[in-house]
Motif scaffolding. Sequence first.
Motif, mmCIF file in Angstrom:
data_model
loop_
_atom_site.group_PDB
_atom_site.id
_atom_site.type_symbol
_atom_site.label_atom_id
_atom_site.label_comp_id
_atom_site.label_asym_id
_atom_site.label_seq_id
_atom_site.Cartn_x
_atom_site.Cartn_y
_atom_site.Cartn_z
ATOM 1 N N VAL A 204 0.850 -1.185 0.000
ATOM 2 C CA VAL A 204 0.000 0.000 0.000
ATOM 3 C C VAL A 204 0.887 1.237 0.000
ATOM 4 N N CYS A 205 0.512 2.223 -0.822
ATOM 5 C CA CYS A 205 1.192 3.513 -0.862
ATOM 6 C C CYS A 205 0.162 4.590 -0.558
ATOM 7 N N VAL A 206 0.369 5.333 0.523
ATOM 8 C CA VAL A 206 -0.562 6.378 0.943
ATOM 9 C C VAL A 206 0.089 7.734 0.705
ATOM 10 N N TRP A 266 -6.296 1.261 5.769
ATOM 11 C CA TRP A 266 -5.450 0.841 4.663
ATOM 12 C C TRP A 266 -4.075 0.403 5.154
ATOM 13 N N TYR A 267 -3.539 1.105 6.159
ATOM 14 C CA TYR A 267 -2.280 0.637 6.740
ATOM 15 C C TYR A 267 -2.454 -0.754 7.358
ATOM 16 N N ARG A 268 -3.536 -0.929 8.086
ATOM 17 C CA ARG A 268 -3.755 -2.203 8.778
ATOM 18 C C ARG A 268 -3.988 -3.336 7.795
ATOM 19 N N ALA A 269 -4.578 -3.022 6.647
ATOM 20 C CA ALA A 269 -4.826 -4.059 5.636
ATOM 21 C C ALA A 269 -3.556 -4.484 4.922
ATOM 22 N N ALA A 270 -2.538 -3.629 4.940
ATOM 23 C CA ALA A 270 -1.319 -3.861 4.154
ATOM 24 C C ALA A 270 -0.405 -4.891 4.805
ATOM 25 N N ASP A 271 0.361 -5.568 3.957
ATOM 26 C CA ASP A 271 1.514 -6.333 4.434
ATOM 27 C C ASP A 271 2.756 -5.454 4.469
ATOM 28 N N LEU A 272 2.782 -4.435 3.613
ATOM 29 C CA LEU A 272 3.934 -3.559 3.485
ATOM 30 C C LEU A 272 3.443 -2.195 3.002
ATOM 31 N N VAL A 273 3.997 -1.121 3.568
ATOM 32 C CA VAL A 273 3.661 0.243 3.150
ATOM 33 C C VAL A 273 4.890 0.854 2.481
ATOM 34 N N SER A 277 9.180 8.609 -2.231
ATOM 35 C CA SER A 277 9.238 10.059 -2.446
ATOM 36 C C SER A 277 10.540 10.506 -3.098
ATOM 37 N N ARG A 278 10.433 11.616 -3.827
ATOM 38 C CA ARG A 278 11.628 12.276 -4.370
ATOM 39 C C ARG A 278 12.191 13.299 -3.383
ATOM 40 N N TRP A 279 11.367 13.861 -2.530
ATOM 41 C CA TRP A 279 11.819 14.734 -1.447
ATOM 42 C C TRP A 279 10.733 14.741 -0.379
ATOM 43 N N GLU A 280 11.146 15.034 0.854
ATOM 44 C CA GLU A 280 10.223 15.099 1.979
ATOM 45 C C GLU A 280 10.767 16.053 3.029
ATOM 46 N N GLY A 281 9.877 16.554 3.880
ATOM 47 C CA GLY A 281 10.295 17.173 5.125
ATOM 48 C C GLY A 281 10.418 16.067 6.146
ATOM 49 N N MET A 282 9.303 15.534 6.561
ATOM 50 C CA MET A 282 9.195 14.247 7.245
ATOM 51 C C MET A 282 7.784 13.753 7.000
ATOM 52 N N ALA A 283 7.643 12.763 6.150
ATOM 53 C CA ALA A 283 6.324 12.269 5.773
ATOM 54 C C ALA A 283 5.642 11.588 6.949
ATOM 55 N N LEU A 284 4.320 11.763 7.019
ATOM 56 C CA LEU A 284 3.545 11.102 8.061
ATOM 57 C C LEU A 284 3.271 9.641 7.741
ATOM 58 N N ALA A 285 3.160 9.298 6.456
ATOM 59 C CA ALA A 285 2.731 7.945 6.088
ATOM 60 C C ALA A 285 3.610 6.849 6.707
#
Length: 391
Positions: A204-206, A266-273, A277-285
Amino acid sequence: MHLSATDPGPRVLHLTQPVDGGVARVVTDLVRSQLTAGLHVTVACPDSPLAAELRRLGADLRPWRATRSPGPGLSGEVLRLARIVAAVRPDLVHAHSAKAGLAGRLAVRGRIPTVFQPHAWSFEAVDGSAAALALGWERRGARWAARTVCVSEAERMRGVHAGIPGNWSVIPNGIDPARFHPAAPGSVRPAVLPDVDPAAPLAVCVGRLCRQKGQDVLLRAWESVLRRVPDARLVLVGDGPDRARLEAEAPGAVLFTGPVTETAPWYRAADLVVLPSRWEGMALAPLEAMACGRPVVVTDVDGARESLPPGLAPTCLVPPDDPAALGAAVAGLLGDPPLRASLGHRGRRYVLSTHDVRHTAQAVAGVYRELLGSRPPAPAVPTEYRESIHS
C-alpha cells in the motif's frame, strides 16, 4: 505563556494552503491540542473538508481564497490575508508550507511574532529558474520569521546549506497512537478490499498522487515485483494531479482508491507500506504505518530516512528514482512474512517512543512560550493594507 481557567490563552492564527495531505493532518493535530490547552485558535485557509473539520473542533475559521501555487493572484491573496490578520489580532501567526509561508510573511512583515513551518522546502519542488526564484524568496522572507520550525534535522540542514538565515527549531512530526494502532489479523482487509484474496501479498502507498511522492517510480518497479511475487497486489491510496496519468500507466494488479477520509484501515490491511518520495520534510505515512505495526520501504531522501528506527536502513531504505532497487526491496519483504513481522514490531516501538503527537504539540507550545513569554500582544496589521509586496 501561562494558561489558567480564568485567563484566556494567547490568540494563535494558523495559515495553511494546502488543505490536504500531511500538512492538513499536522494542522489538525496542533489545533486540537491547542484548543484543549486553552488557546484561542483561528485558522485561515480555503474552504475545504479541512476547514469543516477544524470548525467542528472549535477553531475560529476565516475563509482565505488562495491557490496552492504562487501566481498572478498573489497580491490579492496577501491583501485578503492582511485583512484577516487585522480582524483577528493574533498574538502569534503560524504559517504552514510554502504558499501560506509566502503570503503570510508578506502580509505580516514581522509585525507579529511569526512561526514558519515549511513542511519541505519550496525550491525542492521545482527546477531551473523557478527553483532559483523560490530559493531567493526563502532567503529574503526568513527575516520575517521569528522562528523557522523544521520537521527533521535534514530539512533544517537543507535550509542552512541553501543559505537561508533564521532561528531554527527541529520538531519531528508526530502521530496519534489512539488513532493509528494495529488491528486483529484478518479483521480489516475484507472490509476495504472485499474483492481481493485475503492471502494475497499486499503493498500500500498512501499519499497525494503527485511527482513529489514518486508513485510513478513505484509503478515502474511493480512489474519486477510481480515477476518475483506473481499474486501481489498494490493499492495507491489518495488523490492528486497525477492520478489520470498514473492510472493510464498502471498494470492490472494496481488499485486506485481516490480520496479517502481515513487512512488507518489501509495501513492495517497492508503487508507492506511503500513511500517512494523524491523529497520530503518528514512524511507522516511511514510513521502512521509503523504505528499500525506495518513495515515500510522509503526512499533515502531528507526527512524520510529520519523516520526509520536505527538499524533498519539496509532493509527499508532505497535510493530515490531507482525502480530496480525499489522493486527488489518490495518483493523481498513481500516474500518474507517473518521479517515483515519483526520490522513491524520494531517500527511500532520506535514510533511510540519518539513520534507521539503529544510530544510534538508540547514542543510547539515551547516555541510559542519562547516567542511570547515576555512580550505583550503585537498590534494588528492595518486593515487598509496597501504596501507593495515588492518593497
